[in-house]
Design a protein around this motif. Sequence first.
Motif, PDB file in Angstrom:
ATOM      1  N   GLN A 118       0.830  -1.204   0.000  1.00  0.00           N
ATOM      2  CA  GLN A 118       0.000   0.000   0.000  1.00  0.00           C
ATOM      3  C   GLN A 118       0.869   1.260   0.000  1.00  0.00           C
ATOM      4  O   GLN A 118       0.632   2.176  -0.782  1.00  0.00           O
ATOM      5  CB  GLN A 118      -0.921   0.006   1.228  1.00  0.00           C
ATOM      6  CG  GLN A 118      -1.835  -1.211   1.327  1.00  0.00           C
ATOM      7  CD  GLN A 118      -2.623  -1.251   2.631  1.00  0.00           C
ATOM      8  OE1 GLN A 118      -3.157  -0.248   3.066  1.00  0.00           O
ATOM      9  NE2 GLN A 118      -2.680  -2.429   3.251  1.00  0.00           N
ATOM     10  N   TYR A 123      -1.630   0.811  -3.514  1.00  0.00           N
ATOM     11  CA  TYR A 123      -2.854   0.027  -3.592  1.00  0.00           C
ATOM     12  C   TYR A 123      -3.664   0.152  -2.293  1.00  0.00           C
ATOM     13  O   TYR A 123      -3.098   0.199  -1.194  1.00  0.00           O
ATOM     14  CB  TYR A 123      -2.542  -1.449  -3.848  1.00  0.00           C
ATOM     15  CG  TYR A 123      -2.087  -1.718  -5.260  1.00  0.00           C
ATOM     16  CD1 TYR A 123      -3.012  -1.772  -6.307  1.00  0.00           C
ATOM     17  CD2 TYR A 123      -0.747  -1.904  -5.558  1.00  0.00           C
ATOM     18  CE1 TYR A 123      -2.591  -2.021  -7.605  1.00  0.00           C
ATOM     19  CE2 TYR A 123      -0.319  -2.146  -6.856  1.00  0.00           C
ATOM     20  CZ  TYR A 123      -1.256  -2.204  -7.870  1.00  0.00           C
ATOM     21  OH  TYR A 123      -0.848  -2.437  -9.154  1.00  0.00           O
ATOM     22  N   LYS A 124      -4.984   0.203  -2.425  1.00  0.00           N
ATOM     23  CA  LYS A 124      -5.856   0.151  -1.262  1.00  0.00           C
ATOM     24  C   LYS A 124      -5.993  -1.302  -0.807  1.00  0.00           C
ATOM     25  O   LYS A 124      -5.818  -2.229  -1.599  1.00  0.00           O
ATOM     26  CB  LYS A 124      -7.224   0.727  -1.604  1.00  0.00           C
ATOM     27  CG  LYS A 124      -7.190   2.203  -1.961  1.00  0.00           C
ATOM     28  CD  LYS A 124      -8.583   2.704  -2.297  1.00  0.00           C
ATOM     29  CE  LYS A 124      -8.552   4.192  -2.664  1.00  0.00           C
ATOM     30  NZ  LYS A 124      -9.895   4.684  -3.049  1.00  0.00           N
ATOM     31  N   LYS A 125      -6.333  -1.462   0.453  1.00  0.00           N
ATOM     32  CA  LYS A 125      -6.396  -2.802   1.025  1.00  0.00           C
ATOM     33  C   LYS A 125      -7.369  -3.695   0.273  1.00  0.00           C
ATOM     34  O   LYS A 125      -7.081  -4.867   0.005  1.00  0.00           O
ATOM     35  CB  LYS A 125      -6.797  -2.703   2.496  1.00  0.00           C
ATOM     36  CG  LYS A 125      -6.676  -4.012   3.257  1.00  0.00           C
ATOM     37  CD  LYS A 125      -6.948  -3.799   4.730  1.00  0.00           C
ATOM     38  CE  LYS A 125      -6.775  -5.107   5.499  1.00  0.00           C
ATOM     39  NZ  LYS A 125      -7.037  -4.930   6.956  1.00  0.00           N
TER      40      LYS A 125
END
Length: 573
Positions: A118, A123-125
């Motif tokens: 992340q 990137y989002k979770k």
Amino acid sequence: MKNNSNKITLLYVLVLMIVAVLGHKLFADYFLEGAALNSFEYSYTKDIIYILFSGLLLKFILYQNEIRNKSVFEKLQLTNIEIKESNERYDIVAKATSDTIWDWKMDDDSFIWNKGIQGVFGYKKEDIGKTSKWWFDRIHPEDSLKMSVKLYSFLEQKTEKWQDEYRFQCADGSYKYVFDRGFLVKDADGKSIRMIGAIQDVTKQKEEEQRLRLLETVITQSKDAVMITDIDTSESEIPNIIFVNSAFTDMTGYSSKDIIGKSPALLFGKKSDIFEYDKLKTAVQEYKECFIETITYKKNGKEFWINFSMIPVTNKDGEHSHWISIQRDVTEEKEKEKEREQLIRELTQNNKDLKQFSYITSHNLRAPLSNLTGLLNLIDDITIEDPELKEIITGFQKSTHLLNETINDLVKVIIIKDNPSIQKEKVLIKEVFENVFNQLSFLISVHKPILKIDLEDVSILEINKSYLESIFLNLLTNAIKYRAPIRQLKVTIATKVEDDNLIITFKDNGIGIDLDKNKDKIFGLYQRFHNYPDSKGLGLYLVKSQVESMNGTIAVASTVGKGTTFTITFKYN
């Protein structure tokens, strides 16, 4: 814990005693009498003793169990603390090294990422995939095949370790260069069940490598000589050389072996400019960049002019670490500069001589020419009967008249060329054209040209009205003079303002000029392009001289048989 064991022991003793008492009571009431009852009471006492003893035994057992449980609990606490500290260290190390840790369980193809995926890649979770496919899909297409071959070779245990560089896609679609290393975890049978890896973002290192590679290419392939020195001046006033490129060898004749470890001072010699050399030494002492130009010497002793620069280089801590020097052989430029200076001196002297000759021609000859013209006028009043003498005098009069016109033309040219500070004023274009039209009214009435006048209400600042009138007069006269005999003459005179410029155009449909033959001579002095008896080849020369004296430009476009267009441009403001 201690209170609980006491309670359990006490409860245990009480329950046993109650059971014992109830048991003895029931047994005595139904089965025993007399002496037997006394014996039973004795047994009752003995049971109580056994109960108390068993209670103490239970207490001891519970106490020992408590000690073991306490030890296990303390170990669990220590283990939890160690695990927590280990996780904290893992997160800190991951952050410190910018590593993204991944864990791949191969049996069920489950993939776990740490928070680096992340922080580093954005990137989002909820966007992070749980399988290896998500990982492979984000490897750059150009790197995917190479990386897959190396990885599967490692998984099949054909190679001892796996590490690779590839491009990994970020959440925004861009790619980062990464360095990835993986380690296998095997079960008791030696089967690979798990792989743990660490991805490191090496984008900056890659970019720096590419930049350094480009710089190295520039230095090695440069046409200019490049030299790098250290900063130690203990042995020489100018630090010793640690690198030279091939261009330096080509220029000086010194190879790397000849020059490395020595001072650039060996390039200087007896004809080198001592002041330039002192300037270089001072710059080195003060860690300032320096640019000098002087004579230096090649390995074979040949002199050459060099343009020499020394620039200090600092490291990341701001400390001076090296000097970079760039040199260029400017011998040819110096020789050309000398030739140019000599030409300028000669041209200046020739210009002075020509100007002096022009003054002599235009001024010193005017007095005797005027006297000669006056004498010829007196002869006109004398009757000459001898036909040969009369013919000689007539020819003499024509030659004198032509000489007088030539001198007048030279005077006009000298006045323009020798008068840079001409009087300038605000001029209205329409007024200038009206004056020219009135002067040529007779010529216009005779040849009846079609005139299309499109003059905007614009004024030119800082311009000479007489010069502008002369320009209009010459161009309009030429248009009438060189008209086409097969069609009626059309002349268009227009002005427009464009990008702070005032553009004046004179366009006609006359006989035109062959620019392929005469382009370089069109504005020359005494250049004639048509066999007209009254053409002197002075008008366009005067036009160009007058335009340029007012900081303007003039251009011509012409086609034989179709016409000519003159475009004059002045700065509007």
